[in-house]
Design an enzyme around this catalytic site. Sequence first.
Site, PDB file in Angstrom:
ATOM      1  N   SER A   1      48.049  46.410  52.744  1.00 33.44           N
ATOM      2  CA  SER A   1      48.764  45.552  51.806  1.00 33.44           C
ATOM      3  C   SER A   1      50.202  45.288  52.260  1.00 33.44           C
ATOM      4  O   SER A   1      50.893  46.199  52.743  1.00 33.44           O
ATOM      5  CB  SER A   1      48.800  46.204  50.426  1.00 33.44           C
ATOM      6  OG  SER A   1      49.608  45.434  49.569  1.00 33.44           O
ATOM      7  N   ALA A   2      50.637  44.037  52.073  1.00 37.12           N
ATOM      8  CA  ALA A   2      52.033  43.681  52.352  1.00 37.12           C
ATOM      9  C   ALA A   2      52.992  44.465  51.450  1.00 37.12           C
ATOM     10  O   ALA A   2      54.184  44.562  51.750  1.00 37.12           O
ATOM     11  CB  ALA A   2      52.233  42.179  52.164  1.00 37.12           C
ATOM     12  N   ASP A   3      52.456  45.040  50.369  1.00 37.60           N
ATOM     13  CA  ASP A   3      53.301  45.882  49.503  1.00 37.60           C
ATOM     14  C   ASP A   3      54.017  46.948  50.327  1.00 37.60           C
ATOM     15  O   ASP A   3      55.204  47.231  50.121  1.00 37.60           O
ATOM     16  CB  ASP A   3      52.464  46.629  48.446  1.00 37.60           C
ATOM     17  CG  ASP A   3      51.871  45.723  47.369  1.00 37.60           C
ATOM     18  OD1 ASP A   3      52.139  44.511  47.394  1.00 37.60           O
ATOM     19  OD2 ASP A   3      51.137  46.261  46.520  1.00 37.60           O
TER      20      ASP A   3
ATOM     21  N   ASP B   1      43.375  45.901  57.251  1.00 31.55           N
ATOM     22  CA  ASP B   1      43.724  45.447  55.901  1.00 31.55           C
ATOM     23  C   ASP B   1      44.709  46.448  55.293  1.00 31.55           C
ATOM     24  O   ASP B   1      44.319  47.495  54.776  1.00 31.55           O
ATOM     25  CB  ASP B   1      42.454  45.330  55.055  1.00 31.55           C
ATOM     26  CG  ASP B   1      42.759  44.836  53.644  1.00 31.55           C
ATOM     27  OD1 ASP B   1      43.936  44.809  53.248  1.00 31.55           O
ATOM     28  OD2 ASP B   1      41.797  44.476  52.929  1.00 31.55           O
TER      29      ASP B   1
ATOM     30  N   LYS C   1      47.577  33.896  43.359  1.00 33.77           N
ATOM     31  CA  LYS C   1      48.148  35.214  43.641  1.00 33.77           C
ATOM     32  C   LYS C   1      49.155  35.026  44.772  1.00 33.77           C
ATOM     33  O   LYS C   1      48.813  34.460  45.811  1.00 33.77           O
ATOM     34  CB  LYS C   1      47.020  36.153  44.080  1.00 33.77           C
ATOM     35  CG  LYS C   1      47.486  37.481  44.677  1.00 33.77           C
ATOM     36  CD  LYS C   1      46.281  38.347  45.080  1.00 33.77           C
ATOM     37  CE  LYS C   1      46.707  39.526  45.939  1.00 33.77           C
ATOM     38  NZ  LYS C   1      45.559  40.342  46.388  1.00 33.77           N
TER      39      LYS C   1
ATOM     40  N   GLU D   1      55.436  43.477  36.983  1.00 37.56           N
ATOM     41  CA  GLU D   1      54.545  42.797  37.921  1.00 37.56           C
ATOM     42  C   GLU D   1      53.688  41.751  37.211  1.00 37.56           C
ATOM     43  O   GLU D   1      53.339  41.923  36.042  1.00 37.56           O
ATOM     44  CB  GLU D   1      53.637  43.862  38.545  1.00 37.56           C
ATOM     45  CG  GLU D   1      52.900  43.411  39.762  1.00 37.56           C
ATOM     46  CD  GLU D   1      51.487  43.915  39.719  1.00 37.56           C
ATOM     47  OE1 GLU D   1      50.590  43.087  39.956  1.00 37.56           O
ATOM     48  OE2 GLU D   1      51.281  45.105  39.425  1.00 37.56           O
TER      49      GLU D   1
ATOM     50  N   LYS E   1      44.643  53.396  43.585  1.00 35.35           N
ATOM     51  CA  LYS E   1      43.224  53.560  43.274  1.00 35.35           C
ATOM     52  C   LYS E   1      42.484  53.963  44.527  1.00 35.35           C
ATOM     53  O   LYS E   1      42.866  53.572  45.632  1.00 35.35           O
ATOM     54  CB  LYS E   1      42.661  52.218  42.781  1.00 35.35           C
ATOM     55  CG  LYS E   1      43.269  51.803  41.477  1.00 35.35           C
ATOM     56  CD  LYS E   1      42.539  50.628  40.844  1.00 35.35           C
ATOM     57  CE  LYS E   1      43.042  50.420  39.436  1.00 35.35           C
ATOM     58  NZ  LYS E   1      43.741  49.170  39.213  1.00 35.35           N
TER      59      LYS E   1
HETATM   60  N1  PSU Z   1      46.147  47.660  42.622  1.00 34.12           N
HETATM   61  C1  PSU Z   1      45.836  47.808  41.327  1.00 34.12           C
HETATM   62  N2  PSU Z   1      46.068  46.787  40.461  1.00 34.12           N
HETATM   63  C2  PSU Z   1      46.614  45.613  40.879  1.00 34.12           C
HETATM   64  C3  PSU Z   1      46.942  45.473  42.258  1.00 34.12           C
HETATM   65  C4  PSU Z   1      46.708  46.513  43.084  1.00 34.12           C
HETATM   66  O1  PSU Z   1      45.372  48.865  40.936  1.00 34.12           O
HETATM   67  O2  PSU Z   1      46.779  44.690  40.083  1.00 34.12           O
HETATM   68  C5  PSU Z   1      47.604  44.226  42.695  1.00 34.12           C
HETATM   69  C6  PSU Z   1      49.117  44.427  42.774  1.00 34.12           C
HETATM   70  O3  PSU Z   1      49.768  43.232  42.436  1.00 34.12           O
HETATM   71  C7  PSU Z   1      49.333  44.717  44.232  1.00 34.12           C
HETATM   72  C8  PSU Z   1      48.313  43.786  44.845  1.00 34.12           C
HETATM   73  O4  PSU Z   1      50.626  44.434  44.677  1.00 34.12           O
HETATM   74  O5  PSU Z   1      47.177  43.888  44.010  1.00 34.12           O
HETATM   75  C9  PSU Z   1      47.990  44.124  46.268  1.00 34.12           C
HETATM   76  O6  PSU Z   1      47.162  43.142  46.784  1.00 34.12           O
HETATM   77  P1  PSU Z   1      46.760  43.198  48.311  1.00 34.12           P
HETATM   78  O7  PSU Z   1      45.882  44.406  48.424  1.00 34.12           O
HETATM   79  O8  PSU Z   1      46.036  41.915  48.566  1.00 34.12           O
HETATM   80  O9  PSU Z   1      48.024  43.333  49.087  1.00 34.12           O
HETATM   81 MN    MN Z   2      44.767  43.306  51.881  1.00 34.99          MN
END
Ligand code: PSU
Ligand code: MN
Length: 311
Positions: free
Chosen positions: A147-149, A145, A93, A27, A166
């Site tokens: 995450s798209a993950d 909110d 990002k 990543e 986390k």
């Molecule tokens: N959580 C962590 N460390 C990170 C991220 C998430 O503990 O670096 C990063 C990862 O790249 C994850 C992204 O895919 O944040 C998710 O961002 P968002 O919540 O905006 O989808």
């Molecule tokens: Mn988000």
Amino acid sequence: MDYQKEFIISEEVIEALKNNQPVVALESSIISHGMPYPVNIETALMAEETVRKYGAIPATIGVYQGKIVVGLSNEQIIAISNDPNNPETKAMKASVKGLPYAVSQKLNAGLTIAGILRCASIAGIRVMATGGIGGVAKGGEISMDVSADLEEMALSSVAIVGAGCKSILDIGRTKEYLETKDVPVIGLQTDSFPAFFTPKSEYRIDYRMNNIDEAAAFMKAKWDLGFKGSVILANPVPDEFAMDEDKINAAIDEATRLAEELNIKGEKSTPFLLSKVCELTNGDSLKTNIEIIRNNTKVAALVAKAYCQLV
Ligand code: PSU
Ligand code: MN
């Protein structure tokens, strides 16, 4: 203009994939936005070394001057490091939504897990290593909110080695969302869904596995059956590097409060919380984060090796 040419796989990675040698995608939003300079670069290079040490080829994926590169060179890793004193290292990002923006505007970008999953999957890489996954934010049932993950995990067939998530997130709702998306969470020698800085949370994983061969067999079974989507391999932080639960939770609560006060939303939210937690723990969280990366990249290399032996 044909944008297919903007997707580049390094020679080494092409060669490895052709010969069914193990490859681990790494990543890069952790480089551009997850850790401060210069620890971000040191950690990215350590991650690559660890993957090699345990017998696989690393493929850090990011966008360099508008080209999606699977297998960034060391110079390209430095180019996405957001060194505050060097404007040439500026990187955005990018999740999947940001990739066409970075490509068409010829920018540098670090990719979230969602972005890595999509690119790894296009390249034919089956394993990725990360720190912690994105998920449902605290209060996400109201703010939406999420995450798209989590959405991408339902689409891209890649195993993700991570230390859970986390507690800047709502771990329970993140697990429920994965459940809805039918994304399996395998606990590597654990029954508990890991909370990143600490090995356990009050939530459970789906299936416990005590060795890496079982995990590789699960991956093969899933994809041989024609089921698309990811497999989460939850790999808890080793006890000796875990943080004190009260200390880390106090920092996370304070960071969350500050984010609310400053009205930080959307894709800025996660990087803000990560850097605040690091600041509030005087860098202790960063030290644990580095050890988590070391541990996850090792396990990812071993998983990639075991999987290659099955296919
Ligand atoms: N959580 C962590 N460390 C990170 C991220 C998430 O503990 O670096 C990063 C990862 O790249 C994850 C992204 O895919 O944040 C998710 O961002 P968002 O919540 O905006 O989808
Ligand atoms: Mn988000």
